[in-house]
Write a protein that holds these residues in place. Structure first.
Motif, mmCIF file in Angstrom:
data_model
loop_
_atom_site.group_PDB
_atom_site.id
_atom_site.type_symbol
_atom_site.label_atom_id
_atom_site.label_comp_id
_atom_site.label_asym_id
_atom_site.label_seq_id
_atom_site.Cartn_x
_atom_site.Cartn_y
_atom_site.Cartn_z
ATOM 1 N N MET A 6 55.546 10.489 21.315
ATOM 2 C CA MET A 6 54.623 9.486 21.842
ATOM 3 C C MET A 6 53.647 10.091 22.841
ATOM 4 S SD MET A 6 55.272 6.592 20.336
ATOM 5 C CE MET A 6 54.553 5.328 21.377
ATOM 6 N N GLU A 7 54.105 11.113 23.569
ATOM 7 C CA GLU A 7 53.246 11.739 24.577
ATOM 8 C C GLU A 7 52.542 12.979 24.060
ATOM 9 O OE1 GLU A 7 55.257 12.220 28.313
ATOM 10 O OE2 GLU A 7 56.112 10.197 28.269
ATOM 11 N N GLY A 8 52.760 13.320 22.788
ATOM 12 C CA GLY A 8 52.071 14.456 22.179
ATOM 13 C C GLY A 8 52.454 15.793 22.768
ATOM 14 N N ILE A 9 53.730 15.958 23.104
ATOM 15 C CA ILE A 9 54.213 17.182 23.753
ATOM 16 C C ILE A 9 55.201 17.888 22.820
ATOM 17 C CG2 ILE A 9 55.513 18.090 25.726
ATOM 18 C CD1 ILE A 9 54.414 15.692 27.323
ATOM 19 N N SER A 10 55.141 19.210 22.774
ATOM 20 C CA SER A 10 55.922 19.980 21.805
ATOM 21 C C SER A 10 57.314 20.381 22.266
ATOM 22 C CB SER A 10 55.152 21.258 21.412
ATOM 23 O OG SER A 10 53.942 20.927 20.776
ATOM 24 N N VAL A 11 57.517 20.512 23.581
ATOM 25 C CA VAL A 11 58.803 21.012 24.085
ATOM 26 C C VAL A 11 59.245 20.192 25.293
ATOM 27 C CG1 VAL A 11 59.906 22.943 25.307
ATOM 28 C CG2 VAL A 11 58.603 23.375 23.224
ATOM 29 N N GLY A 12 60.508 19.842 25.304
ATOM 30 C CA GLY A 12 61.107 19.206 26.466
ATOM 31 C C GLY A 12 62.035 20.182 27.164
ATOM 32 N N VAL A 13 61.872 20.321 28.484
ATOM 33 C CA VAL A 13 62.763 21.153 29.297
ATOM 34 C C VAL A 13 63.714 20.192 29.995
ATOM 35 C CG1 VAL A 13 62.930 22.874 31.122
ATOM 36 C CG2 VAL A 13 60.925 22.849 29.608
ATOM 37 N N ILE A 14 64.996 20.282 29.669
ATOM 38 C CA ILE A 14 65.946 19.251 30.072
ATOM 39 C C ILE A 14 66.515 19.529 31.461
ATOM 40 C CG2 ILE A 14 68.024 17.990 29.400
ATOM 41 C CD1 ILE A 14 65.469 17.788 27.557
ATOM 42 N N SER A 15 66.374 18.543 32.325
ATOM 43 C CA SER A 15 66.865 18.685 33.704
ATOM 44 C C SER A 15 68.311 18.221 33.840
ATOM 45 C CB SER A 15 65.979 17.875 34.653
ATOM 46 O OG SER A 15 65.965 16.502 34.276
ATOM 47 N N GLY A 16 68.757 17.350 32.930
ATOM 48 C CA GLY A 16 70.128 16.859 33.009
ATOM 49 C C GLY A 16 70.450 15.940 31.849
ATOM 50 N N ILE A 17 71.728 15.689 31.656
ATOM 51 C CA ILE A 17 72.222 14.785 30.624
ATOM 52 C C ILE A 17 72.776 13.541 31.325
ATOM 53 C CG2 ILE A 17 73.884 14.486 28.741
ATOM 54 C CD1 ILE A 17 73.746 17.519 28.314
ATOM 55 N N VAL A 18 72.412 12.389 30.821
ATOM 56 C CA VAL A 18 72.784 11.140 31.492
ATOM 57 C C VAL A 18 74.294 10.942 31.553
ATOM 58 C CG1 VAL A 18 70.674 9.921 30.896
ATOM 59 C CG2 VAL A 18 72.629 9.833 29.326
ATOM 60 N N GLY A 19 74.714 10.215 32.586
ATOM 61 C CA GLY A 19 76.077 9.717 32.632
ATOM 62 C C GLY A 19 76.169 8.444 31.804
ATOM 63 N N GLN A 20 77.363 8.156 31.312
ATOM 64 C CA GLN A 20 77.530 6.979 30.458
ATOM 65 C C GLN A 20 78.750 6.168 30.889
ATOM 66 O OE1 GLN A 20 77.280 7.514 26.156
ATOM 67 N NE2 GLN A 20 76.599 9.619 26.452
ATOM 68 N N ARG A 21 78.593 4.868 30.868
ATOM 69 C CA ARG A 21 79.729 3.957 30.985
ATOM 70 C C ARG A 21 79.695 3.012 29.785
ATOM 71 N NH1 ARG A 21 81.099 1.998 37.198
ATOM 72 N NH2 ARG A 21 82.090 3.959 37.809
ATOM 73 N N ARG A 22 80.817 2.950 29.066
ATOM 74 C CA ARG A 22 80.895 2.074 27.897
ATOM 75 C C ARG A 22 82.057 1.099 28.068
ATOM 76 N NH1 ARG A 22 79.788 6.047 22.653
ATOM 77 N NH2 ARG A 22 77.864 6.980 23.436
ATOM 78 N N TYR A 23 81.837 -0.118 27.553
ATOM 79 C CA TYR A 23 82.791 -1.201 27.761
ATOM 80 C C TYR A 23 83.097 -1.938 26.456
ATOM 81 C CZ TYR A 23 81.395 -0.991 32.744
ATOM 82 O OH TYR A 23 81.111 -0.599 34.026
ATOM 83 N N ASN A 24 84.314 -2.430 26.354
ATOM 84 C CA ASN A 24 84.678 -3.506 25.447
ATOM 85 C C ASN A 24 84.995 -4.721 26.308
ATOM 86 O OD1 ASN A 24 84.422 -1.988 23.092
ATOM 87 N ND2 ASN A 24 86.576 -1.358 23.112
ATOM 88 N N ILE A 25 84.342 -5.836 26.029
ATOM 89 C CA ILE A 25 84.539 -7.037 26.835
ATOM 90 C C ILE A 25 85.011 -8.178 25.934
ATOM 91 C CG2 ILE A 25 83.444 -8.722 28.363
ATOM 92 C CD1 ILE A 25 81.432 -5.810 28.290
#
Length: 408
Positions: A198-217
Motif C-alpha cells: 500500500m505504501e509502495g515500499i520494497s523492504v521492511g526492516v522489522i523492529s519487533g514481533i507483536v505480543g499476543q493474547r488469545r481467548y476462548n470465552i
C-alpha cells in the motif's frame, strides 16, 4: 527477465514442486513424504554449493560455509520448510531459498567469508499437521517438551511419534543448544500483510514481533421461545456478545495502531431462528508491540466482558489460553539491515511484524532481525500468495548485503 530474476523464479518453482497440491497450492506438512523429500533435496543443493550439510535429531537441516578465520563464529539465516494446508509458494520457504541465493551470490562475488555462514531449513513452524508450533526452532534450544507431542495425532489419527520415526528422526537427546556458535540470525520473510504494498515500499526492516493474547470465552444464558419471551426477561447470549464486540472494537480504535483486536469465531446454541440463544463460545485475539499496553488493554476488556454479562444476568467464563510477550529484534542487526538498504538505494520502512515467526523463538537467545518483502494484496496462507520478483530480489540483495557486513 534478468538472469538474477530468472534464478529466483526457477528455484521458487523447484522448491514449490515438493508438496504441490491439486488446488494449485503447496501442502507440505511436518514429517510427510513431501517434507522429507524437500529436506533431502535441499541438503543435496547445499552440498553442491560447497556447504557442510547435516540434520539434527528431529529433522532441522543445516548447511554451513566454513569461514577463513577460526571457524568458531557463525552468522545464520533461514526459515521454516513446512507449509499450511493448501498454502502459497513463499511463506517460510522464501527464507530458505532467499538465504541460499544470498549466500550463493556472496560466494560468487567475494569468495569465502571470514566467519561461517549457515542456512537453516527449520523442520516446522506452522502447526498445520499436529497441534504444536515452533517444533523446529524450539528444539534448537532444547525448550520443546517431549510430553507435549508424544501423545498427539494428526487429523488421520497418525501419531506424531510414529510420523517422526517413519522419517528417520527422533527426540532430541538433551536440552543443549544445537547452534552454540551462531552469533546472529537474519530471517527473510514475506510481510503477510498489505502495508508495504500500500505504501509502495520494497523492504521492511522489522523492529519487533507483536505480543499476543488469545481467548476462548463462554457465555451461559437461557434458551427460550423467540416469540413469547419478552425482551426484558431474556438471558440472550448473542445480545451480550454483540455489546462486547461493539464496545471492545471501539476501545481498540481509540487506542490506535499498532493495537489490533479480532473476534474471529462465534458458536451459538441452539442456533436456530425461533429460539433465544442460551449458550455461546467466541474467541478474541489481541496484539501489540508493547507488553504494558497489551496487558492493560486486555485486562480492561476482560472486566468489560464480565460487567456486560452480569448486567444481562448471563454467566461468563474467560480462558486466556495464549499469552506471548512482544519480542524486540536486535538493534545492532536492524541497523546493519537499514544501512544495507541505504547503501544499495533500496526503499525501506522500519515496521513491526503482526504475525508470529521462528525469529521470536530465536531472538531471546541469539541476536536476531527480520527482513520483509511485500505481499501482493496482503494475501498469505493461500495459493494466491505472491510477491513481485523484483521485490523478492531486493529482499535477497538486502539479506546478501547484511550477511556481508556480519560475516565478511
Amino acid at each position: 527477465m534478468s538472469e538474477l530474476l530468472k534464478e529466483i523464479e526457477d528455484i521458487r518453482s523447484w522448491i514449490s514442486s515438493f508438496g504441490s497440491d491439486d488446488l494449485g497450492g503447496v501442502s507440505r506438512l511436518l514429517y510427510s513424504e513431501s517434507w522429507l523429500e524437500v529436506q533431502k533435496a535441499l541438503k543435496k543443493k547445499f552440498e553442491e554449493l560447497g556447504m557442510e550439510a547435516r540434520f539434527d535429531e528431529i529433522g532441522n537441516l543445516y548447511g554451513k560455509i566454513i569461514g577463513t578465520d577460526n571457524g568458531n563464529e557463525t552468522i545464520a539465516t533461514g526459515s521454516h520448510v513446512d507449509t499450511v494446508v493448501n498454502g502459497g509458494q513463499l511463506d517460510g520457504q522464501l527464507g530458505i531459498i532467499g538465504g541460499y541465493l544470498a549466500i550463493k551470490r556472496l560466494l560468487e562475488n567475494y569468495g569465502k567469508p571470514k566467519k561461517n555462514i549457515e542456512i537453516i531449513s527449520l523442520a516446522e513452524e506452522e502447526g498445520s499437521r499436529f497441534p504444536y508450533v515452533f517444533w523446529g526452532s524450539k528444539n534448537i534450544f532444547g525448550i520443546a517438551e517431549k510430553k507435549d507431542v508424544e501423545n498427539i495425532e494428526d487429523a488421520n489419527g497418525i501419531r506424531f511419534v510414529d510420523a517422526m520415526h517413519q522419517c528417520g528422526f527422533d527426540f532430541k537427546k538433551d536440552n543443549s543448544c544445537s547452534i552454540p556458535d551462531v552469533k546472529a540470525f537474519v530471517e527473510l520473510h514475506i510481510e503477510q500483510g498489505n502495508t508495504l504494498e500500500m505504501e509502495g515500499i520494497s523492504v521492511g526492516v522489522i523492529s519487533g514481533i507483536v505480543g499476543q493474547r488469545r481467548y476462548n470465552i463462554k457465555l451461559k444464558g437461557e434458551a427460550n421461545h423467540a416469540g413469547t419471551t419478552l425482551m426484558k426477561y431474556r438471558k440472550d447470549v448473542t445480545q451480550v456478545f454483540a455489546k462486547i464486540v461493539t464496545e471492545s472494537i471501539e476501545k481498540a480504535k481509540k487506542v490506535g495502531d499498532p493495537l489490533v483486536l479480532t473476534f474471529g469465531k462465534i458458536l451459538v446454541k441452539p442456533n436456530t431462528v425461533n429460539v433465544v440463544p442460551g449458550d455461546a463460545m467466541f474467541t478474541m485475539d489481541c496484539r501489540h508491540t508493547d507488553k504494558e499496553v497489551l496487558c492493560k488493554f486486555t485486562e480492561e476488556i476482560e472486566e468489560l466482558m464480565k460487567q456486560t454479562a452480569n448486567e444481562s444476568n448471563v454467566e461468563i467464563e474467560i480462558d486466556r489460553w495464549m499469552d506471548e510477550d512482544p519480542v524486540p529484534m536486535d538493534s545492532n542487526i536492524t541497523n546493519v539491515i537499514e544501512n544495507a538498504c541505504k547503501k544499495n538505494n533500496i526503499d525501506y520502512k522500519i515496521m513491526h511484524s503482526g504475525a508470529g515467526h521462528d525469529s521470536q523463538i530465536i531472538a531471546p537467545r541469539i541476536p536476531t532481525a527480520m527482513i520483509f518483502v511485500p505481499s501482493i494484496k496482503g494475501i498469505s496462507h493461500n495459493p494466491a500468495e505472491d510477491t513481485k520478483t523484483e521485490d523478492l530480489n531486493k529482499g535477497i540483495e538486502t539479506l546478501k548485503a547484511s550477511l556481508y557486513e556480519l560475516a565478511y
